[in-house]
Design a protein around this motif. Sequence first.
Motif, PDB file in Angstrom:
ATOM      1  N   ALA A 161      41.396  31.841  39.690  1.00  0.00           N
ATOM      2  CA  ALA A 161      41.111  33.110  39.022  1.00  0.00           C
ATOM      3  C   ALA A 161      39.622  33.427  39.003  1.00  0.00           C
ATOM      4  O   ALA A 161      38.770  32.536  39.040  1.00  0.00           O
ATOM      5  N   GLU A 162      39.315  34.727  38.952  1.00  0.00           N
ATOM      6  CA  GLU A 162      37.938  35.150  38.727  1.00  0.00           C
ATOM      7  C   GLU A 162      37.498  34.727  37.326  1.00  0.00           C
ATOM      8  O   GLU A 162      38.328  34.527  36.439  1.00  0.00           O
ATOM      9  N   LYS A 163      36.191  34.614  37.148  1.00  0.00           N
ATOM     10  CA  LYS A 163      35.629  34.214  35.856  1.00  0.00           C
ATOM     11  C   LYS A 163      34.879  35.415  35.277  1.00  0.00           C
ATOM     12  O   LYS A 163      33.670  35.562  35.438  1.00  0.00           O
ATOM     13  N   PRO A 164      35.590  36.322  34.572  1.00  0.00           N
ATOM     14  CA  PRO A 164      34.986  37.587  34.149  1.00  0.00           C
ATOM     15  C   PRO A 164      33.852  37.445  33.141  1.00  0.00           C
ATOM     16  O   PRO A 164      33.092  38.389  32.920  1.00  0.00           O
ATOM     17  N   ASN A 165      33.730  36.274  32.502  1.00  0.00           N
ATOM     18  CA  ASN A 165      32.660  36.076  31.534  1.00  0.00           C
ATOM     19  C   ASN A 165      31.312  35.778  32.202  1.00  0.00           C
ATOM     20  O   ASN A 165      30.276  35.707  31.534  1.00  0.00           O
TER      21      ASN A 165
END
Length: 272
Positions: A161-165
């Motif tokens: 998954a992408e790491k949006p933080n």
Amino acid sequence: MTLLRPEITRAVVGVTSNRLLVDAVHRDWLRRKYLQALHRHAGVACVILPTVDAEDAREEVVPAIMRRLDGLVLTGDESNIDPAVLRAPASLTEDDRQDVEDGILDRPRDRLSAVTIESAIALGMPILGICRGLQELNVYFGGTLRSSLAEWRPESGAMHAEKPNRPRDRQYDAAHSVKICSDGALFPIARTIEAQVNSLHNQGIEALAPALRREAWAPDGLVEAASVIGAPTLQIGVQWHPEWHVSSDLLSKQLFKAFGEACVGYYRTKKS
């Protein structure tokens, strides 16, 4: 006395765009990361390929463009693939007329990828698929995708998954390792059997198409790279994003360099 420099052969590659719908206006768009990496590290010139509407899918416009090119790059995007459209781009239904949903659905891109892959395979042209591009190759050749890695395995969903933080460019730092097949098409490029990659995606390969060979895989077993079996040149897709940190990542540099060399080789065979 003026010394003439030898002419540098610069191959020209087609790069797939995506469809964006803003204020009911359709736009084709593409992140410049791909073009910069291809120009600076593959040494090729780029032509941005426009997406394809359902009513135009039967026309010969894209194949005519492809015959003038020396390579194909299937770029990444957040949208999911519609396998039915990618496998039959000329199909036309009422649903196909409303076929763009930001980050979810991009059937005009599916049609573009279908006709460009078909042309590139028929012409024996180099192909580099990136993220969505690898999945497109798999679907085109009859493979299947997992609709959600998190639903398949929660730990796999977290791994890929992408790491949006994180800041946007730091989201594309290395996410996990991959094992590389020691006797495939990727190993001579990578020159290693293990590497760290920035693989960020929600969907992934479920069943690998019979026409494709597994080149690399993640710790959870998910296919992370595949090549076309029996290809006359480099025709490969990777699940990660080599375009983001190509100036500092050795594997990314090697991948773009190898693709550029394959495109120049293809260009020269056309001229001979």
